[in-house]
Design an enzyme around this catalytic site. Structure first.
Site, PDB file in Angstrom:
ATOM      1  N   CYS A   1      -4.428  -0.636   7.140  1.00  0.00           N
ATOM      2  CA  CYS A   1      -5.359  -1.656   6.655  1.00  0.00           C
ATOM      3  C   CYS A   1      -5.146  -1.868   5.152  1.00  0.00           C
ATOM      4  CB  CYS A   1      -6.799  -1.224   6.920  1.00  0.00           C
ATOM      5  SG  CYS A   1      -8.011  -2.493   6.438  1.00  0.00           S
TER       6      CYS A   1
ATOM      7  N   HIS B   1      -9.053   2.811  10.200  1.00  0.00           N
ATOM      8  CA  HIS B   1     -10.001   3.695   9.499  1.00  0.00           C
ATOM      9  C   HIS B   1     -11.432   3.340   9.869  1.00  0.00           C
ATOM     10  CE1 HIS B   1     -11.387   0.792   6.319  1.00  0.00           C
ATOM     11  NE2 HIS B   1     -10.287   0.181   6.723  1.00  0.00           N
TER      12      HIS B   1
ATOM     13  N   ASP C   1      -7.353  -2.127   3.075  1.00  0.00           N
ATOM     14  CA  ASP C   1      -8.457  -1.473   2.369  1.00  0.00           C
ATOM     15  C   ASP C   1      -7.944  -0.529   1.272  1.00  0.00           C
ATOM     16  OD1 ASP C   1     -10.644   0.457   1.802  1.00  0.00           O
ATOM     17  OD2 ASP C   1     -11.676  -0.616   3.412  1.00  0.00           O
TER      18      ASP C   1
ATOM     19  N   ARG D   1      -9.087   1.979   0.028  1.00  0.00           N
ATOM     20  CA  ARG D   1      -9.408   3.406   0.178  1.00  0.00           C
ATOM     21  C   ARG D   1      -8.458   4.146   1.101  1.00  0.00           C
ATOM     22  NH1 ARG D   1     -15.374   2.086   2.101  1.00  0.00           N
ATOM     23  NH2 ARG D   1     -14.089   0.576   3.224  1.00  0.00           N
TER      24      ARG D   1
ATOM     25  N   CYS E   1     -14.134   0.183   8.729  1.00  0.00           N
ATOM     26  CA  CYS E   1     -13.253  -0.959   8.442  1.00  0.00           C
ATOM     27  C   CYS E   1     -14.074  -2.260   8.427  1.00  0.00           C
ATOM     28  CB  CYS E   1     -12.149  -1.039   9.490  1.00  0.00           C
ATOM     29  SG  CYS E   1     -10.967  -2.377   9.167  1.00  0.00           S
TER      30      CYS E   1
HETATM   31 ZN   LIG Z   1     -10.023  -1.847   7.111  1.00  0.00          ZN
END
Ligand SMILES: [Zn+2]
Length: 227
Positions: A60, A116, A62, A64, A119
């Protein structure tokens, strides 16, 4: 006037107005280079000669979930593709090009789809709110919900349902990878790469292996098997 304009946009004056986070980045880079060279004087020389990563990572976007950091891997060890909610969309030329290069040029041994918990893309796909252009991307995730609606609707706790949706989405993306002509042909030729599905927990940093490990098309429905 022109002179004033030019002095106004000079990098020196410009950078003074930028937040500390930005101005620190180049300095961080210099420290990183120094620490790498301190560990291994040939580090950059070796990387500059080429890459042979054993792993292709689809994760992803993302912030993090940085592939190298959470797996303790170094530059040169992981070939990476990231998008919203770690999707394998069969008409996505970006994903297909990266996959083709990873499989047929780099000849990676493993491909990991890593989702994750928490998400945002998956959470948005679970709801009915409109977010704009991204709604069209989220449709691919909604298709996963439709495939597993009976199981997901049966989970009354919304948090638990969201977590299971993340897992099922990863599993479906692993299968979608296996369906591509790229992976089907590679399996026929050399029984590689091995496909895996993982979920990263942003609450504790731990990775969960979902146990979906695919190295041939035996588990696929007949319609997806290439002759
Ligand atoms: Zn995500």
């Amino acid at each position: 006037m022109i002179y004033n304009y030019i002095t106004f946009i000079t990098p020196k004056k410009f950078t003074k107005k930028m937040p500390d986070f930005y101005t620190q980045l180049i300095e961080n880079n210099r420290h990183w280079v120094a620490s790498k060279l301190n560990e291994d004087t040939e580090f950059f020389k070796r990387l500059a000669s080429g890459q042979k990563p054993p792993l292709f990572w689809i994760g992803c976007a993302d912030s993090r979930v940085p592939a190298n950091e959470i797996t303790g891997t170094q530059a040169g060890e992981v070939f990476v593709h990231r998008n919203i909610a770690n999707m394998v969309v069969h008409s996505d030329m970006n994903m297909l090009s990266t996959l083709d290069y990873a499989v047929n040029v780099l000849k990676v041994q493993h491909v990991i789809v890593c989702g994750h918990y928490g998400c945002g893309g998956v959470a948005a796909a679970m709801g009915n709110q409109q977010f704009g252009l991204i709604d069209n991307w989220l449709l691919h995730i909604k298709d996963v919900y439709r495939l597993h609606q009976a199981e997901l609707d049966g989970i009354t706790d919304k948090e638990e349902r969201s977590k299971r949706f993340v897992e099922l989405n990863v599993i479906e993306q692993v299968y979608d990878l296996g369906h591509t002509s790229i992976v089907q042909n590679a399996w026929k030729e050399r029984q590689r790469p091995h496909l895996h599905g993982w979920v990263y927990d942003i609450n504790n940093g731990l990775i969960k292996d979902l146990g979906v490990n695919v190295s041939d098309n035996n588990a696929f429905r007949e319609v997806y098997k290439h002759s």
